[in-house]
Enzyme design. Structure first.
Site, short mmCIF file in Angstrom:
data_model
loop_
_atom_site.label_atom_id
_atom_site.label_comp_id
_atom_site.label_asym_id
_atom_site.label_seq_id
_atom_site.Cartn_x
_atom_site.Cartn_y
_atom_site.Cartn_z
CE1 TYR A 1 23.89 -19.03 31.67
CE2 TYR A 1 24.69 -21.11 32.56
CZ TYR A 1 24.32 -19.80 32.74
OH TYR A 1 24.37 -19.23 33.99
CG HIS B 1 27.78 -15.08 26.23
ND1 HIS B 1 28.53 -14.24 25.43
CD2 HIS B 1 28.24 -14.87 27.49
CE1 HIS B 1 29.38 -13.56 26.17
NE2 HIS B 1 29.24 -13.93 27.42
CG PHE C 1 30.33 -20.92 34.05
CD1 PHE C 1 29.04 -20.81 33.58
CD2 PHE C 1 30.63 -21.93 34.97
CE1 PHE C 1 28.04 -21.67 34.03
CE2 PHE C 1 29.65 -22.79 35.42
CZ PHE C 1 28.35 -22.66 34.95
CG ASN D 1 32.87 -13.80 32.79
OD1 ASN D 1 32.54 -13.73 31.61
ND2 ASN D 1 32.20 -13.17 33.74
CG ASN E 1 33.77 -10.12 30.81
OD1 ASN E 1 34.56 -9.18 30.73
ND2 ASN E 1 32.57 -10.00 31.36
#
Length: 189
Positions: free
Chosen positions: A15, A20, A66, A68, A114
């Site tokens: 990532y 994000h 993470f 969320n 989220n």
């Protein structure tokens, strides 16, 4: 006093520098400028670095839960250090803003994000300081999930780096002035 500067993102090389993860990118830049390194804290479920500025301890936080579940780390840190919501600043990506645009807010809904939804759920309020960095909407029928987990194209990446510099300036101004309202007036435009 103590401040928590929390950048939202997802942990791991997969990532790194995805859309994000612009919150992580900003926190990494702040750490580099302060010449501090991160250590992983299993209890807080976050990578942490800290420094002092004008007698105030500043924690740089990258939750490793993470996206969320980011609220778990934020709530744990606020509780452990006995901090007020005013001591918290969240930096994250926003789909509904054009790439590179920034917006500072002192409250608001999750807006479909989220990570912010998790923070609101865990700390019990929508009233907390935040900096949103625009990543734009998906193009050509791309799904939202694929969009936020993809890397920036060359032109957008240059724009994001410039906006991260502007956010860096706004965060430093906020830490110096200790007044988020004044910081919003100066950097929202």
């Amino acid at each position: 006093m103590t401040k928590l500067l929390v950048g939202l993102g997802n942990p791991g090389d997969k990532y790194f520098e995805t859309k994000h993860n612009v919150g992580f990118m900003l926190i990494d830049q702040l750490a580099k400028k302060q010449n501090v390194t991160f250590t992983h804290d299993k209890i807080f479920q976050a990578d942490l670095a800290s420094f002092f500025l004008n007698g105030e301890k500043i924690y740089l936080v990258k939750p490793t839960t993470f996206m969320n579940e980011s609220g778990k780390a934020v709530h744990a840190l606020l509780t452990y250090y006995g901090l007020d919501i005013d001591d918290l600043l969240i930096i994250y990506d926003d789909l509904d803003m054009e790439v590179g645009k920034i917006r500072l807010r002192a409250k608001g809904s999750a807006g479909g994000h989220n990570g912010i939804k998790s923070i609101i759920q865990h700390i019990g309020t929508q009233v907390f300081n935040r900096v949103k960095i625009g990543i734009g909407r998906p193009k050509n029928g791309m799904s939202v999930v694929h969009h936020v987990l993809s890397k920036f194209d060359r032109d957008d990446y240059i724009g994001i780096l410039q906006s991260i510099d502007k956010v860096d300036d706004s965060v430093n101004y906020y830490l110096q002035e200790k007044n988020f309202e004044k910081t919003m007036q100066r950097y929202n435009g």
